[in-house]
Design a protein around this motif. Structure first.
Motif, short mmCIF file in Angstrom:
data_model
loop_
_atom_site.label_atom_id
_atom_site.label_comp_id
_atom_site.label_asym_id
_atom_site.label_seq_id
_atom_site.Cartn_x
_atom_site.Cartn_y
_atom_site.Cartn_z
N MET A 1 9.17 99.11 -74.40
CA MET A 1 10.46 99.75 -74.40
C MET A 1 11.52 98.66 -74.34
O MET A 1 11.42 97.76 -73.50
N LEU A 2 12.54 98.74 -75.18
CA LEU A 2 13.64 97.78 -75.10
C LEU A 2 14.42 98.02 -73.82
O LEU A 2 14.73 99.16 -73.47
N ALA A 3 14.74 96.95 -73.13
CA ALA A 3 15.44 97.05 -71.86
C ALA A 3 16.31 95.81 -71.64
O ALA A 3 16.13 94.78 -72.29
N ILE A 4 17.25 95.96 -70.71
CA ILE A 4 18.06 94.83 -70.27
C ILE A 4 17.97 94.75 -68.75
O ILE A 4 17.86 95.77 -68.08
N PRO A 5 18.00 93.54 -68.21
CA PRO A 5 17.87 93.39 -66.76
C PRO A 5 19.21 93.44 -66.04
O PRO A 5 20.22 92.97 -66.55
N GLU A 6 19.17 94.02 -64.85
CA GLU A 6 20.28 93.92 -63.90
C GLU A 6 19.72 93.12 -62.73
O GLU A 6 18.70 93.51 -62.15
N LEU A 7 20.32 92.01 -62.43
CA LEU A 7 19.83 91.16 -61.35
C LEU A 7 20.57 91.48 -60.07
O LEU A 7 21.80 91.44 -60.01
N ILE A 8 19.81 91.78 -59.02
CA ILE A 8 20.36 92.12 -57.71
C ILE A 8 20.00 90.99 -56.76
O ILE A 8 18.81 90.74 -56.53
N SER A 9 20.99 90.32 -56.23
CA SER A 9 20.74 89.22 -55.29
C SER A 9 20.23 89.76 -53.97
O SER A 9 20.78 90.74 -53.45
N GLY A 10 19.20 89.12 -53.44
CA GLY A 10 18.67 89.51 -52.13
C GLY A 10 19.59 89.04 -51.03
O GLY A 10 20.28 88.03 -51.15
N ARG A 11 19.62 89.77 -49.96
CA ARG A 11 20.46 89.40 -48.80
C ARG A 11 19.62 88.60 -47.82
O ARG A 11 18.48 88.94 -47.55
N GLY A 12 20.21 87.55 -47.32
CA GLY A 12 19.49 86.72 -46.36
C GLY A 12 18.25 86.13 -46.97
O GLY A 12 18.30 85.46 -47.99
N SER A 13 17.11 86.42 -46.38
CA SER A 13 15.85 85.87 -46.90
C SER A 13 15.15 86.83 -47.87
O SER A 13 14.06 86.55 -48.33
N ALA A 14 15.80 87.98 -48.16
CA ALA A 14 15.19 88.94 -49.08
C ALA A 14 15.20 88.36 -50.50
O ALA A 14 16.15 87.69 -50.89
N PRO A 15 14.15 88.61 -51.27
CA PRO A 15 14.09 88.06 -52.64
C PRO A 15 15.05 88.79 -53.57
O PRO A 15 15.44 89.94 -53.32
N ASP A 16 15.44 88.10 -54.64
CA ASP A 16 16.22 88.74 -55.69
C ASP A 16 15.37 89.82 -56.35
O ASP A 16 14.14 89.73 -56.35
N LYS A 17 16.02 90.83 -56.92
CA LYS A 17 15.31 91.94 -57.55
C LYS A 17 15.84 92.11 -58.97
O LYS A 17 17.02 91.91 -59.23
N THR A 18 14.96 92.47 -59.87
CA THR A 18 15.34 92.78 -61.25
C THR A 18 15.15 94.27 -61.47
O THR A 18 14.06 94.80 -61.24
N ILE A 19 16.22 94.93 -61.90
CA ILE A 19 16.17 96.35 -62.24
C ILE A 19 16.32 96.45 -63.76
O ILE A 19 17.29 95.94 -64.32
N TRP A 20 15.36 97.08 -64.42
CA TRP A 20 15.40 97.22 -65.87
C TRP A 20 16.07 98.53 -66.25
O TRP A 20 15.79 99.57 -65.67
N HIS A 21 16.98 98.45 -67.24
CA HIS A 21 17.72 99.62 -67.73
C HIS A 21 17.49 99.81 -69.22
O HIS A 21 17.33 98.83 -69.95
N LYS A 22 17.54 101.05 -69.66
CA LYS A 22 17.48 101.37 -71.09
C LYS A 22 18.90 101.19 -71.65
O LYS A 22 19.83 101.86 -71.23
N PRO A 23 19.09 100.26 -72.61
CA PRO A 23 20.41 100.05 -73.19
C PRO A 23 20.77 101.14 -74.18
O PRO A 23 19.90 101.75 -74.81
N ILE A 24 22.06 101.38 -74.32
CA ILE A 24 22.58 102.35 -75.29
C ILE A 24 23.52 101.60 -76.23
O ILE A 24 24.49 101.00 -75.78
#
Length: 74
Positions: A1-24
């Motif tokens: 599936m074609l997707a684009i990433p949204e990068l969410i920075s982790g707070r403190g020692s939490a890891p960064d997260k990638t959320i995939w979205h369906k582009p329009i």
């Protein structure tokens, strides 16, 4: 599936997260509309890439709303 990433920075020692979205449509002036919101999108989007519906990498997930839209249309 074609997707684009949204990068969410982790707070403190939490890891960064990638959320995939369906582009329009196409990105317009560094903004990419996404399936889960008529108003929001991803600014400064990366290129669209093929992403499996079943993710195997740690700290990444599909946007639940985009995933529901994808599954409804299949």
């Amino acid at each position: 599936m074609l997707a684009i990433p949204e990068l969410i920075s982790g707070r403190g020692s939490a890891p960064d997260k990638t959320i995939w979205h369906k582009p329009i449509g196409r990105a317009v002036e560094e903004f990419q509309a996404i399936a889960c919101s008529e108003e929001e999108g991803v600014t400064m989007p990366w290129a669209k890439v093929e992403v499996p519906l079943r993710l195997s990498e740690e700290h990444e997930q599909w946007c639940p709303d985009c995933l529901a839209i994808i599954r409804t249309k299949q």
